[in-house]
Design an enzyme around this catalytic site. Structure first.
Site, PDB file in Angstrom:
ATOM      1  CE  LYS A 121      -4.429  -1.857   0.998  1.00  0.00           C
ATOM      2  NZ  LYS A 121      -5.557  -2.095   1.896  1.00  0.00           N
ATOM      3  NE  ARG A 143      -7.709  -7.979  -0.647  1.00  0.00           N
ATOM      4  CZ  ARG A 143      -7.183  -7.114  -1.503  1.00  0.00           C
ATOM      5  NH1 ARG A 143      -6.160  -6.363  -1.137  1.00  0.00           N
ATOM      6  NH2 ARG A 143      -7.662  -6.992  -2.719  1.00  0.00           N
TER       7      ARG A 143
HETATM    8  N1  HH2 Z   1      -7.580  -3.532   0.213  1.00  0.00           N
HETATM    9  C1  HH2 Z   1      -7.846  -3.422  -1.104  1.00  0.00           C
HETATM   10  C2  HH2 Z   1      -8.892  -4.132  -1.664  1.00  0.00           C
HETATM   11  N2  HH2 Z   1      -9.658  -4.969  -0.927  1.00  0.00           N
HETATM   12  N3  HH2 Z   1     -10.159  -5.935   1.163  1.00  0.00           N
HETATM   13  C3  HH2 Z   1      -9.909  -6.043   2.471  1.00  0.00           C
HETATM   14  N4  HH2 Z   1     -10.665  -6.859   3.232  1.00  0.00           N
HETATM   15  N5  HH2 Z   1      -8.901  -5.358   3.090  1.00  0.00           N
HETATM   16  C4  HH2 Z   1      -8.103  -4.501   2.386  1.00  0.00           C
HETATM   17  O1  HH2 Z   1      -7.201  -3.889   3.001  1.00  0.00           O
HETATM   18  C5  HH2 Z   1      -8.338  -4.356   0.979  1.00  0.00           C
HETATM   19  C6  HH2 Z   1      -9.394  -5.095   0.397  1.00  0.00           C
HETATM   20  C7  HH2 Z   1      -6.999  -2.510  -1.926  1.00  0.00           C
HETATM   21  O2  HH2 Z   1      -7.410  -2.585  -3.196  1.00  0.00           O
HETATM   22  P1  HH2 Z   1      -6.644  -1.969  -4.402  1.00  0.00           P
HETATM   23  O3  HH2 Z   1      -6.184  -0.612  -4.029  1.00  0.00           O
HETATM   24  O4  HH2 Z   1      -7.513  -2.130  -5.580  1.00  0.00           O
HETATM   25  O5  HH2 Z   1      -5.353  -2.831  -4.571  1.00  0.00           O
HETATM   26  P2  HH2 Z   1      -5.122  -4.386  -4.455  1.00  0.00           P
HETATM   27  O6  HH2 Z   1      -6.419  -5.072  -4.704  1.00  0.00           O
HETATM   28  O7  HH2 Z   1      -4.085  -4.674  -5.490  1.00  0.00           O
HETATM   29  O8  HH2 Z   1      -4.635  -4.600  -3.064  1.00  0.00           O
END
Ligand code: HH2
Length: 268
Positions: free
Chosen positions: A215, A250
């Site tokens: 992140k 995750r």
């Molecule tokens: N972070 C992202 C997406 N889904 N779900 C949960 N439960 N917790 C998280 O921290 C979380 C999530 C971030 O999404 P994005 O910025 O699209 O990037 P990536 O999916 O590659 O992590």
């Protein structure tokens, strides 16, 4: 003290965000995502988390039909190749979650913690695991100027309230996971405060899922603008999760995460 021999469950991230909307592009995107999911499973992912809508600030919104068209073929493909795999659907929309459950998913990962009024009833009806994540505001604007008086207390209070709302809608408590939503309407200091006091969330009693992998705040701390270069920071968060008794992480880098958690667990 959490059980130091218990490894957190590792969720591998499979994003289905096509470059092309042509049929050729769609097919190639499905194939690529399924292939990526197979690699993550071979690397040791316990859960494959499939998402068809980017929640990054400024990402182009997709329609529900488009989101379904992205994720369902990938879930079907992975379920066919890996009948034993546990598949999660990362969505804010009950219609997408329902299509995904019909295609073989068994976990709903809702980054909006039930903003769709039909989501809790759907999870209750299917009796599936449900992740409730904290987000301040909406993806488009959440990073504009996030403010809290006490970020840890406010996130914990919100997640407890959403957990109670899900239970009131018929979701069994043992099905509910909570997630602080690192990066979702949070400054660097907010993210650090939440990571520093993950125990406050663990104490709520629901299993905690942490998503810190690659992140933006890690890029700021380590001066790594390129997400794929944030592995070391991501692994630091996985160790912190283990220390705090977080039950699932995750991540993008499944093999490296599994190895660092296994070695650290054996040492302890
Ligand atoms: N972070 C992202 C997406 N889904 N779900 C949960 N439960 N917790 C998280 O921290 C979380 C999530 C971030 O999404 P994005 O910025 O699209 O990037 P990536 O999916 O590659 O992590």
């Amino acid at each position: 003290m959490p059980d130091a021999t218990q490894l957190p469950v590792i969720w591998g991230i499979v994003n289905v965000t096509p470059d092309s909307f042509s049929d050729g592009g769609r097919y190639a995107d499905t194939e690529t995502a399924v292939a990526h999911g197979l690699v993550l499973a071979a690397d040791g992912a316990d859960v494959l988390d499939i998402g068809g809508e980017s929640t990054r600030p400024g990402a182009t919104p997709v329609s529900i039909d488009e989101e379904i068209a992205r994720v369902v073929p990938v879930i079907e493909g992975l379920a066919a190749e890996l009948p034993e795999a546990t598949i999660s659907i990362d969505t804010r929309h009950a219609a997408v979650a329902e299509a995904a459950l019909d295609a073989g998913a068994t976990i709903v990962n809702d980054v909006s913690a039930g903003s769709d009024p039909a989501m809790f009833a759907l999870a209750a009806r299917h009796d599936v695991d449900l992740v409730l994540m904290h987000m301040l505001g909406q993806p488009q604007t959440m990073q504009a100027d996030p403010r809290y008086d006490d970020v840890v207390a406010e996130v914990a209070g919100y997640l407890q309230a959403r957990r109670e709302a899900a239970m009131a809608a018929g979701v069994r408590d043992e099905r509910i996971w909570i997630d602080p939503g690192i990066g979702f309407g949070k400054t660097l200091d907010h993210n650090l405060a939440l990571l520093r006091d993950l125990e406050a969330l663990v104490r709520l009693g629901a299993p905690v899922l942490l998503g810190a992998s690659r992140k933006t705040f890690l890029g700021r701390l380590t001066e790594r603008p390129e997400p794929s270069e944030r592995l070391a920071g991501s692994l630091a968060c996985a160790l912190r999760a283990l220390e705090a008794g977080v039950r699932a992480v995750r991540v993008h880098d499944v093999r490296e995460t599994r190895e660092i958690l296994e070695v650290f667990t054996r040492i302890r």
